[in-house]
Design an enzyme around this catalytic site. Structure first.
Site, PDB file in Angstrom:
ATOM      1  N   CYS A   1       0.828  -1.203   0.000  1.00  0.00           N
ATOM      2  CA  CYS A   1       0.000   0.000   0.000  1.00  0.00           C
ATOM      3  C   CYS A   1       0.861   1.251   0.000  1.00  0.00           C
ATOM      4  O   CYS A   1       1.734   1.408   0.872  1.00  0.00           O
ATOM      5  CB  CYS A   1      -0.910  -0.001   1.232  1.00  0.00           C
TER       6      CYS A   1
ATOM      7  N   CYS B   1      -0.675   6.601   6.851  1.00  0.00           N
ATOM      8  CA  CYS B   1      -1.972   6.102   7.314  1.00  0.00           C
ATOM      9  C   CYS B   1      -1.808   5.206   8.543  1.00  0.00           C
ATOM     10  O   CYS B   1      -0.926   4.344   8.585  1.00  0.00           O
ATOM     11  CB  CYS B   1      -2.648   5.328   6.185  1.00  0.00           C
TER      12      CYS B   1
ATOM     13  N   CYS C   1      -3.536   0.399   9.361  1.00  0.00           N
ATOM     14  CA  CYS C   1      -2.956  -0.917   9.643  1.00  0.00           C
ATOM     15  C   CYS C   1      -1.468  -0.741   9.939  1.00  0.00           C
ATOM     16  O   CYS C   1      -0.863   0.279   9.589  1.00  0.00           O
ATOM     17  CB  CYS C   1      -3.204  -1.901   8.513  1.00  0.00           C
TER      18      CYS C   1
ATOM     19  N   CYS D   1      -7.880   1.847  -0.335  1.00  0.00           N
ATOM     20  CA  CYS D   1      -7.487   1.056   0.831  1.00  0.00           C
ATOM     21  C   CYS D   1      -7.516  -0.423   0.447  1.00  0.00           C
ATOM     22  O   CYS D   1      -8.556  -0.924   0.008  1.00  0.00           O
ATOM     23  CB  CYS D   1      -8.420   1.320   2.010  1.00  0.00           C
TER      24      CYS D   1
ATOM     25  N   GLN E   1     -19.399  -7.271  13.168  1.00  0.00           N
ATOM     26  CA  GLN E   1     -18.041  -7.649  12.824  1.00  0.00           C
ATOM     27  C   GLN E   1     -17.670  -7.125  11.440  1.00  0.00           C
ATOM     28  O   GLN E   1     -18.447  -7.241  10.495  1.00  0.00           O
ATOM     29  CB  GLN E   1     -17.891  -9.169  12.846  1.00  0.00           C
TER      30      GLN E   1
ATOM     31  N   GLU F   1     -28.241  -5.884  25.906  1.00  0.00           N
ATOM     32  CA  GLU F   1     -27.564  -4.921  25.050  1.00  0.00           C
ATOM     33  C   GLU F   1     -28.005  -3.511  25.445  1.00  0.00           C
ATOM     34  O   GLU F   1     -29.177  -3.287  25.734  1.00  0.00           O
ATOM     35  CB  GLU F   1     -27.877  -5.189  23.587  1.00  0.00           C
TER      36      GLU F   1
ATOM     37  N   CYS G   1     -11.582  -8.782  21.951  1.00  0.00           N
ATOM     38  CA  CYS G   1     -10.822  -8.162  20.865  1.00  0.00           C
ATOM     39  C   CYS G   1      -9.495  -7.591  21.346  1.00  0.00           C
ATOM     40  O   CYS G   1      -8.770  -6.970  20.571  1.00  0.00           O
ATOM     41  CB  CYS G   1     -11.653  -7.074  20.185  1.00  0.00           C
TER      42      CYS G   1
END
Length: 414
Positions: A69, A77, A80, A155, A248, A298, A370
């Site tokens: 990238c 950026c 990631c 991206c 997700q 929730e 996570c």
């Protein structure tokens, strides 16, 4: 000028940097790789550790590759962080990180952590991206400055449905704060979600079929074009996902998480399932026909509405959804659940929630985490009150980044 040092990097650390040792300190070096010998500049130094900027790779690790990238890098950026590592190396390091976190923070010797499972594609997997407006352009928050937006042309993590949509966009930037692109990859539906300074919609042109929604500052969606939700399929079941609801970002990853939760929970026809931080009902919907009763909890109103609609769609008349924060719902819970799945935010369940589950006498608990560090802290809390960590299954839902999804089973040992 800050001190410059040469050191060999030996491992990857939680949060993404590589690490090495120098004069009794652990030195963390973002964008380094185990096996590198580097020149680095100390930017922050504490008693036992320091953070350094990578200045030069003197001898590269065999795991290094050229990031594909053009937007990737320490001053570019921030979307990631690990594109410079081979995918095999990414998987290896993620497994090591989970084991290290559970052992050190969780206080567990030789924790039962499986090798991480790759899921789907290593590129072009994200079904949702949030872009920020800056200087009349769209982009992601910069890696080196969370107040700056790094413009991007494309991206490589966007699912093709989103990549095409992003390429087609033509919109007025004035007043725009954020723009979220979402796709239901199995139905092909796409959505653009605007967030603006004054909750006022504005014009956009795009040549592909798409729904457009304005997400107000109070979190309520206003439909501009099409409808305010997508319909996605996971593990053979369809889900309504409203513009403001979490889901997700990796659709095959959602399949894998559902499969892991189901296998570890081992739901039985007589069981009462408690689904905490239930979102749009991902696990409740998937397991409702395998248990006697489902209670889902929730707090987000849009997710609550989606969960109720999704349970109704599958005819789950044995399920109810409680709109409340988890701790409040646990205080007023009717009956004792047999099995529990919790999918908390990044901070984890925390001692208060775990304490209440212990009071209820929960026998089997699956946590979907996570953040390995948060999972490790929850594991220590559970271990201290007599629960055993039976198994941790890391899943690579976020290739090219340091993020790791884990599904962990705990059982009461008393």
């Amino acid at each position: 000028m800050n001190e410059r040092i040469e050191l060999e990097l030996t491992a990857m650390a939680h949060g993404g940097p590589a690490l090495g040792h120098h004069r009794g300190q652990v030195i963390f070096v973002p964008y380094g790789a185990p096996g590198d010998t580097v020149r680095a500049e100390i930017e922050l130094s504490k008693k036992n550790w320091a953070r350094a900027r990578l200045v030069e790779v003197l001898t590269p690790s065999p795991d290094r590759v050229t990031p594909p990238c053009p937007h990737f890098g320490p001053t570019a950026c921030g979307g990631c962080q690990w594109q410079y590592l081979t995918y095999a190396a990414q998987l290896r390091h993620k497994t090591d990180i989970v084991r290290d976190q559970i052992a050190r923070l969780g206080g567990l010797t030789d924790p039962p952590v499986r090798d991480i499972q790759p899921v789907g594609e290593a590129w072009s997997y994200r079904n949702s991206v949030q872009l920020h407006a800056g200087n009349e352009t769209l982009g992601f928050i910069a890696a080196d400055d969370d107040t700056r937006v790094e413009p991007i042309e494309a991206c490589l993590l966007m699912h093709p449905l989103l990549a095409q949509l992003y390429d087609e966009l033509d919109l007025e930037m004035e007043g725009l704060l954020r723009l979220t692109l979402r796709a239901a990859v199995r139905s092909g539906q796409r959505m653009v979600v605007f967030e603006t300074e004054d909750d006022e919609p504005f014009e956009m042109e795009v040549d592909v079929p798409v729904s457009c929604v304005l997400l107000r500052s109070d979190g309520l969606p206003i439909t501009l074009v099409g409808r305010d939700y997508l319909t996605e399929e996971v593990a053979g079941r369809r889900y309504k996902i409203t513009a403001g609801s979490f889901f997700q970002v990796n659709t095959p990853g959602a399949d894998a998480v559902v499969a892991a939760v189901s296998e570890l929970l081992q739901p039985q026809p007589h069981h009462h399932l408690l689904d905490l931080y239930a979102g749009v009902g991902l696990f409740s919907v998937a397991l409702a026909d395998r248990v006697a009763r489902v209670t889902a909890v929730e707090a987000a109103p849009s997710s609550v509405l989606d969960a109720r609609a999704n349970l109704e769609t599958v005819g789950a008349d044995n399920a109810r959804v409680i709109e409340a924060d988890v701790l409040t719902a646990l205080e007023d819970l009717e009956g004792v659940p047999d099995i529990v799945v919790a999918d908390p935010p990044r901070a984890g369940c925390g001692a208060a929630v775990i304490g209440r589950l212990v009071e209820l006498g929960i026998k089997r608990l699956v946590i979907v985490a996570c953040d390995p560090a948060a999972l490790a802290r929850d594991a220590r809390t559970l271990s201290d009150v007599g629960y055993s960590l039976v198994e941790v299954r890391p899943l690579d839902l976020f290739p090219q980044t340091y993020h790791i999804e884990c599904v962990a089973l705990f059982e009461r040992s008393w």
